[in-house]
Write a protein that holds these residues in place. Sequence first.
Motif, PDB file in Angstrom:
ATOM      1  N   SER A  65      -5.937  74.805  27.058  1.00 44.41           N
ATOM      2  CA  SER A  65      -4.979  75.899  27.247  1.00 44.41           C
ATOM      3  C   SER A  65      -5.225  76.976  26.214  1.00 44.41           C
ATOM      4  O   SER A  65      -5.533  76.673  25.058  1.00 44.41           O
ATOM      5  CB  SER A  65      -3.557  75.362  27.087  1.00 44.41           C
ATOM      6  OG  SER A  65      -2.647  76.429  26.972  1.00 44.41           O
ATOM      7  N   PRO A  66      -5.067  78.239  26.613  1.00 46.17           N
ATOM      8  CA  PRO A  66      -5.159  79.312  25.617  1.00 46.17           C
ATOM      9  C   PRO A  66      -4.097  79.178  24.536  1.00 46.17           C
ATOM     10  O   PRO A  66      -4.220  79.763  23.461  1.00 46.17           O
ATOM     11  CB  PRO A  66      -4.919  80.580  26.442  1.00 46.17           C
ATOM     12  CG  PRO A  66      -5.134  80.203  27.860  1.00 46.17           C
ATOM     13  CD  PRO A  66      -4.801  78.749  27.961  1.00 46.17           C
ATOM     14  N   GLN A  67      -3.054  78.413  24.815  1.00 47.55           N
ATOM     15  CA  GLN A  67      -1.960  78.300  23.849  1.00 47.55           C
ATOM     16  C   GLN A  67      -2.297  77.391  22.677  1.00 47.55           C
ATOM     17  O   GLN A  67      -1.515  77.287  21.744  1.00 47.55           O
ATOM     18  CB  GLN A  67      -0.704  77.801  24.553  1.00 47.55           C
ATOM     19  CG  GLN A  67      -0.178  78.826  25.537  1.00 47.55           C
ATOM     20  CD  GLN A  67       0.879  78.269  26.455  1.00 47.55           C
ATOM     21  OE1 GLN A  67       0.943  77.080  26.693  1.00 47.55           O
ATOM     22  NE2 GLN A  67       1.692  79.151  26.994  1.00 47.55           N
ATOM     23  N   GLY A  68      -3.427  76.720  22.737  1.00 43.95           N
ATOM     24  CA  GLY A  68      -3.799  75.820  21.656  1.00 43.95           C
ATOM     25  C   GLY A  68      -3.808  74.389  22.132  1.00 43.95           C
ATOM     26  O   GLY A  68      -3.441  74.086  23.258  1.00 43.95           O
TER      27      GLY A  68
END
Lengths: 444, 479
Positions: A323-326
């Motif tokens: 995920s781009p969120q980490g």
Amino acid sequence: MNFREIADLVMHESRATETEVLALEQDEDLTRFANNCIHQNVNERNIQITVRSVIGTKVGIAVSNDPRPDSLRALTARAFEVARLQPDNPEFKGLPEAQTLERVAAFDTSVAECSPEDRAKRAGVICRRAAAASCSAAGSLTTSALSIGVANSKGVFAEHRSTLADLSTVIMGDNSSGWAQRTGWRLDSLEPEPLADEALYKVRLGKDPVDFAAGDYPVILDPYATADILEMLAFDGMGALAVQEGRSWMNGRIGQRIMAESVSIIDDGLSTQSIPWPFDFEGVSKKVLPIVASGVAMTPVYDSFTASREEGKLSTGHATPPSPQGRFGPAPMNLFLRPGSATLDDMIRSTKLGLYITRFWYTRTVHPRDAVVTGMTRDGTFVVRDGEIAHAVKSLRFTQSYVEALKNTEAIGSTPVLLRSALGGATSVPALKSGQFRFTSSTR
Amino acid sequence: MKDFIEHALSVARSKSARYADIRIIDRREQVVSVKNGNVDGIGDQDSQGFGVRVLVNDSWGFASSAYLSKAEIERVTALAVQIANASATVPGDRVDLGEPVSTTGTYTTPIEVDPFSISLEDKLDLLFRADAIMRRNAGVRVTESNTLAVRIHKFFANTEGAFLDQVIYECGGAIAATAVNDAEVQIRSYPNSFRYQGTGGWEYVTGADFIGNSERVAEEAVKLLFADVCPTTTTSLILGSSQLALQIHESCGHPTELDRVFGTEAALAGRSFLTTDKRNNLQYGSGIVNLTADSVRSTGLGTFGWDDEGIPASSTPLVKDGRFVGYLMSRETASKLGETSNGCMRAENWNRIPLIRMTNVSLEPGTWELEDLIADTDDGIFMETNRSWSIDDLRLNFQFGTEIGYEIRNGKRGRMLKNCTYAGITPEFWNSCDAITNAKHWTLWGTPNCGKGEPMQTMGTGHGASPARFRNVKVGIFQ
């Protein structure tokens, strides 16, 4: 486009040194009922495509739900650009290599093709039974077909189709309520009549609840409450990332007996008794993994990133979607608590003074290293006195270490129940008796 | 786009829907996150699609798809009608939506700097600088930081003539340091435990001064390992504004959702103790407690032009001079009370139906200066920044934990306290509120992670608050 075509296009377009594409396609229906009628009834058809682009040790991620060729080309280019502009990340050691994967049957056409009329019929059974008992039913029935595909430029290519069916209900009387839930990948695992009867039993048993003083008591937990213990332990520390960051209840306890000898917890993504997933979101194969064996903390679960940080470790097949969120970190999605031999009656009969609890609600971690959790009991809390259920009490708040609760396990039920997990899979658990559990207040 | 929309509504009408609406949404989200000196996550997440909601006689159906084409619109709309007809086999009461809604217009979140115009390099630079400062403290085990930008372009139309075009921008971010020893984990975050998010442009992030707070955050995380544990006692509690914002969210926002009151969320989120007989009768809080729901305040996560039923943004009192007076409503639930909706129907995305959600539910400021409030407190604890939260299904019995606390003795802020928790019963707690600080200390915070509904929907809500004092509160649970 099918997944093979999506993967071929992304690999062909990518300029990265390593490339991975993950596609999750979903056709999900959910029929929701309350006040003995269907009030919400929805369908969703969606796809999520994630491209992970690797340049050396730089990783870029882009996510879209548009599978058209031009969009896939743009998505691939975007992931590459994101990777290109960032500094090296020496901790990243590369995408996983291809593995031989098992195939597991987990697709039931009757779930995938379950009609709105069929779902309404099943919901209607519960609503009518509740109405006949002068009660009010609420709940939901989910039928979902999911396809997952993972491919990478190192030869991974994995596809799996599965179905999920979940039926739950809370039935409410004048001053009591009862809960029942079942999950499976087959439609025949969800029979509305026994669920309605189970919830109505608790409604009748729970009439006219009284106040009960907070304190430490033995508890007998229905599988719904036991499932919360496993899932919070999973959320709070069964993943290697949590252990590596020092925020897990497993820190300093691996190899030690920290729970009762009767407690064994495994993760098994291949079992058709759960919602099986033969590989994780990186395409690494699943296997039976003991997490707690006879009370001894064995190992957290790993993905390729966390495994590469430790000498000699391999991924256990527990990667969550990139995920781009980490990084959320690896997580077990198919937990099993090994059943014991006790019946619910055995547990009640062996209790001089204790509480019998249907389920926990709104549980949150207070102290992660000891897995201290606070939450409420809900939909049926009962005093057990001298080996019998004496009467219902109002919901109680507890604040309790879940590790300690399992250390104090006195009996485990013989009949597991499969329940949908907040982590995305399912948890198989029986009832459980713990010798000590701390209740910190009651509600009105 | 208008052709697609009109086609869906036309198909719905032709299949005997007495009401239908369609939302077509294009959502873009860009996240940059840094952890321990490395990029932890970076990239864009796009989602587009449409959802059609129909009312056939008195039964609802909804279907949605990521594939926007004329043929798919026909399939999805027909499926929504089929679903509604299936719903009718387990029927409920007559559905009255009240007066028709035919609003038209456009709305765009006012922004100074488009967050998507800031390069990823610049965003990374900000986070790496903050991260480096936090990592200078050798006692810190994990450092984390992120920024988030969201743009939601949403078309809404219904069979009553409404046609709306809205672009909502959201921005946010956070920094956090985690310190660990053999026994425990302590975290300090800024501005608000990864909940700092609002409607606005990049200026929302730059206004928070991550760099200027990095050293303090790291220091406090390490100091917490050595701090005294919050005592177990009953005392005066002063809540910092971000913790009070979450208290408002859980113990005022949720119980005033009228769908919970009518039982339609009973299976998951639960019901509410604020039943209709209590409206205008229950002394929810002390006389200084005024709580408002609005969707108009600048930077609120619940700020928009119209809700997802086409109702214009507005402001509604929920608690006035301590008395419970208002609900968060939809068209259907408002009409059951003989009222009109105050515009609280919101859907997470194109693939979800709108539900009654909080907009910006806020505690209006009082009159106190914070320094005077502390000076006026002989014995108490100041707690700030949420760490854990839990509340029962009627929204009565709650327990919260905060990242940090300070003892207050004889009117002065004293030693740092760790593992701070407090618990109470909602109306008793709010009736114990005897002082609220003034507008100078008031901040409109965001709660971007509010979960509700099946399938689960995550919604952003806003909550304004200034520090306030509560008397005789149980603190230090399970020490």
